[in-house]
Design a protein around this motif. Structure first.
Motif, PDB file in Angstrom:
ATOM      1  N   GLN A 141     -10.811  10.012  -0.283  1.00 42.42           N
ATOM      2  CA  GLN A 141     -11.482   9.136   0.617  1.00 42.42           C
ATOM      3  C   GLN A 141     -10.042   8.519   1.253  1.00 42.42           C
ATOM      4  O   GLN A 141      -8.869   8.781   0.956  1.00 42.42           O
ATOM      5  CB  GLN A 141     -12.004   7.903  -0.158  1.00 42.42           C
ATOM      6  CG  GLN A 141     -13.473   8.268  -0.860  1.00 42.42           C
ATOM      7  CD  GLN A 141     -14.024   7.287  -1.628  1.00 42.42           C
ATOM      8  OE1 GLN A 141     -13.096   6.443  -2.093  1.00 42.42           O
ATOM      9  NE2 GLN A 141     -15.347   7.159  -1.645  1.00 42.42           N
ATOM     10  N   TRP A 142     -10.495   7.783   2.326  1.00 37.75           N
ATOM     11  CA  TRP A 142      -9.456   7.222   3.498  1.00 37.75           C
ATOM     12  C   TRP A 142      -8.944   5.768   3.117  1.00 37.75           C
ATOM     13  O   TRP A 142      -9.886   4.836   2.737  1.00 37.75           O
ATOM     14  CB  TRP A 142      -9.835   7.290   4.849  1.00 37.75           C
ATOM     15  CG  TRP A 142      -9.672   8.764   5.192  1.00 37.75           C
ATOM     16  CD1 TRP A 142     -10.544   9.729   5.437  1.00 37.75           C
ATOM     17  CD2 TRP A 142      -8.305   9.330   5.992  1.00 37.75           C
ATOM     18  NE1 TRP A 142     -10.061  10.827   6.084  1.00 37.75           N
ATOM     19  CE2 TRP A 142      -8.643  10.371   6.621  1.00 37.75           C
ATOM     20  CE3 TRP A 142      -7.045   8.932   5.978  1.00 37.75           C
ATOM     21  CZ2 TRP A 142      -7.988  11.272   7.048  1.00 37.75           C
ATOM     22  CZ3 TRP A 142      -6.265   9.578   6.737  1.00 37.75           C
ATOM     23  CH2 TRP A 142      -6.630  10.722   7.210  1.00 37.75           C
ATOM     24  N   LEU A 143      -7.786   5.518   3.093  1.00 38.18           N
ATOM     25  CA  LEU A 143      -7.251   4.186   2.752  1.00 38.18           C
ATOM     26  C   LEU A 143      -6.292   3.933   3.879  1.00 38.18           C
ATOM     27  O   LEU A 143      -5.312   4.886   4.105  1.00 38.18           O
ATOM     28  CB  LEU A 143      -6.399   4.313   1.321  1.00 38.18           C
ATOM     29  CG  LEU A 143      -5.481   2.812   1.312  1.00 38.18           C
ATOM     30  CD1 LEU A 143      -6.682   1.712   0.573  1.00 38.18           C
ATOM     31  CD2 LEU A 143      -4.531   3.163  -0.208  1.00 38.18           C
ATOM     32  N   ALA A 144      -6.447   2.830   4.540  1.00 35.78           N
ATOM     33  CA  ALA A 144      -5.654   2.335   5.534  1.00 35.78           C
ATOM     34  C   ALA A 144      -4.574   1.349   4.959  1.00 35.78           C
ATOM     35  O   ALA A 144      -4.740   0.540   4.125  1.00 35.78           O
ATOM     36  CB  ALA A 144      -6.317   1.624   6.694  1.00 35.78           C
ATOM     37  N   VAL A 145      -3.116   1.696   5.355  1.00 35.32           N
ATOM     38  CA  VAL A 145      -2.135   0.754   4.705  1.00 35.32           C
ATOM     39  C   VAL A 145      -1.235   0.138   5.798  1.00 35.32           C
ATOM     40  O   VAL A 145      -0.760   1.006   6.579  1.00 35.32           O
ATOM     41  CB  VAL A 145      -1.273   1.403   3.663  1.00 35.32           C
ATOM     42  CG1 VAL A 145      -0.282   0.456   3.021  1.00 35.32           C
ATOM     43  CG2 VAL A 145      -1.965   2.075   2.571  1.00 35.32           C
ATOM     44  N   THR A 146      -1.443  -1.123   5.899  1.00 36.10           N
ATOM     45  CA  THR A 146      -0.510  -1.652   7.077  1.00 36.10           C
ATOM     46  C   THR A 146       0.717  -2.001   6.685  1.00 36.10           C
ATOM     47  O   THR A 146       1.292  -1.921   5.366  1.00 36.10           O
ATOM     48  CB  THR A 146      -1.283  -2.804   7.705  1.00 36.10           C
ATOM     49  OG1 THR A 146      -1.126  -4.119   6.636  1.00 36.10           O
ATOM     50  CG2 THR A 146      -2.711  -2.712   8.012  1.00 36.10           C
ATOM     51  N   ALA A 147       1.711  -2.225   7.570  1.00 38.43           N
ATOM     52  CA  ALA A 147       3.163  -2.647   7.491  1.00 38.43           C
ATOM     53  C   ALA A 147       3.729  -1.372   6.866  1.00 38.43           C
ATOM     54  O   ALA A 147       4.389  -1.704   5.466  1.00 38.43           O
ATOM     55  CB  ALA A 147       3.322  -4.133   6.543  1.00 38.43           C
ATOM     56  N   GLY A 148       3.477  -0.236   7.263  1.00 37.92           N
ATOM     57  CA  GLY A 148       3.562   0.939   6.310  1.00 37.92           C
ATOM     58  C   GLY A 148       4.964   1.219   5.822  1.00 37.92           C
ATOM     59  O   GLY A 148       5.472   1.834   5.040  1.00 37.92           O
ATOM     60  N   HIS A 149       5.929   0.557   6.750  1.00 36.85           N
ATOM     61  CA  HIS A 149       7.634   0.557   6.528  1.00 36.85           C
ATOM     62  C   HIS A 149       7.845  -0.121   5.392  1.00 36.85           C
ATOM     63  O   HIS A 149       9.070  -0.291   4.846  1.00 36.85           O
ATOM     64  CB  HIS A 149       8.423   0.502   7.731  1.00 36.85           C
ATOM     65  CG  HIS A 149       8.148   1.498   8.887  1.00 36.85           C
ATOM     66  ND1 HIS A 149       8.067   1.281  10.262  1.00 36.85           N
ATOM     67  CD2 HIS A 149       8.116   2.980   8.707  1.00 36.85           C
ATOM     68  CE1 HIS A 149       7.805   2.505  11.089  1.00 36.85           C
ATOM     69  NE2 HIS A 149       8.242   3.400  10.058  1.00 36.85           N
ATOM     70  N   SER A 150       7.137  -1.095   5.002  1.00 34.06           N
ATOM     71  CA  SER A 150       7.473  -2.042   4.082  1.00 34.06           C
ATOM     72  C   SER A 150       7.655  -1.465   2.813  1.00 34.06           C
ATOM     73  O   SER A 150       6.955  -0.408   2.563  1.00 34.06           O
ATOM     74  CB  SER A 150       6.526  -3.229   3.693  1.00 34.06           C
ATOM     75  OG  SER A 150       5.456  -2.743   3.471  1.00 34.06           O
ATOM     76  N   LEU A 151       8.453  -1.901   1.647  1.00 34.62           N
ATOM     77  CA  LEU A 151       8.669  -1.367   0.470  1.00 34.62           C
ATOM     78  C   LEU A 151       7.149  -1.123  -0.452  1.00 34.62           C
ATOM     79  O   LEU A 151       6.839  -0.008  -0.738  1.00 34.62           O
ATOM     80  CB  LEU A 151       9.280  -2.119  -0.475  1.00 34.62           C
ATOM     81  CG  LEU A 151       9.637  -1.578  -2.003  1.00 34.62           C
ATOM     82  CD1 LEU A 151      10.217  -0.023  -1.991  1.00 34.62           C
ATOM     83  CD2 LEU A 151      10.649  -2.285  -2.822  1.00 34.62           C
ATOM     84  N   VAL A 152       6.481  -2.391  -0.337  1.00 35.24           N
ATOM     85  CA  VAL A 152       5.022  -2.383  -1.214  1.00 35.24           C
ATOM     86  C   VAL A 152       4.331  -1.323  -0.375  1.00 35.24           C
ATOM     87  O   VAL A 152       3.497  -0.227  -1.212  1.00 35.24           O
ATOM     88  CB  VAL A 152       4.197  -3.601  -1.078  1.00 35.24           C
ATOM     89  CG1 VAL A 152       2.848  -3.444  -1.636  1.00 35.24           C
ATOM     90  CG2 VAL A 152       5.099  -4.362  -1.901  1.00 35.24           C
ATOM     91  N   SER A 153       4.290  -1.125   0.795  1.00 38.90           N
ATOM     92  CA  SER A 153       3.178  -0.264   1.509  1.00 38.90           C
ATOM     93  C   SER A 153       3.742   1.272   1.307  1.00 38.90           C
ATOM     94  O   SER A 153       2.825   1.984   1.081  1.00 38.90           O
ATOM     95  CB  SER A 153       3.049  -0.549   2.834  1.00 38.90           C
ATOM     96  OG  SER A 153       2.718  -1.822   3.150  1.00 38.90           O
ATOM     97  N   SER A 154       5.058   1.348   1.267  1.00 35.04           N
ATOM     98  CA  SER A 154       5.590   2.966   1.153  1.00 35.04           C
ATOM     99  C   SER A 154       5.439   3.351  -0.273  1.00 35.04           C
ATOM    100  O   SER A 154       5.011   4.492  -0.667  1.00 35.04           O
ATOM    101  CB  SER A 154       6.994   2.780   1.633  1.00 35.04           C
ATOM    102  OG  SER A 154       7.881   2.287   0.687  1.00 35.04           O
TER     103      SER A 154
END
Length: 328
Positions: A141-154
């Protein structure tokens, strides 16, 4: 001792200053910790501006700043499994200082050789694991993650890849030396490059499949667009708010698609770890210590150099984490 202190509310660069203050005296049930390292996180910016709930707002004047870190036990606070010199991580307050008095229950023992800089990022790693779990997105399934360069998002991207989740990373702009596809993102959308609404770009990137989940640290119009692309039984987890403008959600779509919009704040924000959390914490620590997991550190700074650290965290957050260090 040296500490970073605020006397009024405002962004850290405006209100935080280095000062000599008395060393803390631990009260009943508190341990004394000599600080080793502390990451600078978005939550620290919310804190200095008084944006947290009442129980977690600064006590002014003279508030020592900082919420998460790693240190060595000096006094155990009566906790039997602690010993002087033990390396511990924690979510607490008043940690941008040479010493901190902390509720002994909040201390998370670490292996003696655990990398201190990674230990200082334990709370972001816990957040990443928790929001990925809360999204309930499954393999394929697809998950969108914003602020992709942040530590939590990465970290979410990397953890999701290991679990077979397809990740769409959303960033403000592309950065030359940051390749999120190498971390596990199957697709990347840069908002600065968009020629169509974000919801339309998401549908194109997912081959029309749409999103099963969203982990959002932005809010505003970005979250509005992602909710538009969220599918049946989709779940959106709000973990940050770079854009303070309101987002919109269609009530009928949320209702008929059985969607959920959830909030998330640090797992140990209000309460210390419970005894039953031991296996969970060991699992997160093991994943965080894995050399294949990228934890980008942009700078290491002493308290005297805190302004450079705060400038980097404020103006160049996509470059990696800035860490305050207290010992060689």
């Amino acid at each position: 001792m040296k500490a970073l202190v605020q006397d009024r509310l405002g962004p850290p660069l405006d209100v935080v200053e280095l000062r000599e203050v008395p060393a803390p005296r631990p009260g009943p049930g508190e341990a004394l910790v000599r600080m080793v390292a502390a990451g600078i996180h978005p939550g620290d910016f919310f804190f200095t501006q008084g944006q947290y709930p009442e129980a977690k707002r600064p006590v002014l004047p003279g508030q020592v700043v900082g919420n998460h870190g790693v240190g060595r036990v000096v006094e155990t606070g009566g906790r039997a499994d602690l010993a002087p010199g033990m390396l511990v991580a924690f979510s607490a307050g008043r940690v941008w200082a040479e010493f901190a008095a902390i509720d002994a229950r909040a201390l998370i023992p670490l292996p003696a050789d655990y990398p201190a800089e990674r230990a200082a990022q334990l709370m972001p790693a816990i957040t990443a694991r928790d929001v990925l779990t809360a999204s309930e997105v499954g393999p394929g399934q697809w998950l969108a993650v914003t602020a992709g360069h942040s530590l939590v998002s990465s970290l979410v991207i990397q953890m999701a890849r290991r679990r077979g989740v397809r990740v769409l990373a959303i960033v403000r702009r592309r950065i030359q030396d940051r390749d999120l596809t190498a971390l596990g993102a199957e697709a990347v959308i840069a908002l600065a490059d968009l020629a169509v609404p974000l919801a339309e770009a998401v549908r194109a990137a997912t081959g029309g499949q749409g999103l099963s989940g969203v982990v959002d640290a932005v809010g505003g119009e970005v979250l509005t667009q992602l909710l538009e692309a969220l599918g049946f039984k989709g779940r959106a987890v709000v973990v940050g708010a770079y854009d303070l403008r309101p987002f919109q959600a269609g009530a009928l779509k949320v209702l008929m698609d059985l969607q959920e919009i959830r909030s998330y704040v640090y797992r140990y924000f209000f309460d210390p770890p419970a005894p039953g959390d031991a296996d969970y914490l060991a699992s997160v620590l093991a994943e965080l210590a894995d050399p294949e997991i990228e934890v980008r550190i942009a700078g290491r700074w002493t308290l005297e150099d805190h302004r450079q650290a705060l400038e980097g965290a404020t103006f160049r957050p996509e470059g990696g984490k800035h860490v305050l260090v207290f010992e060689d």
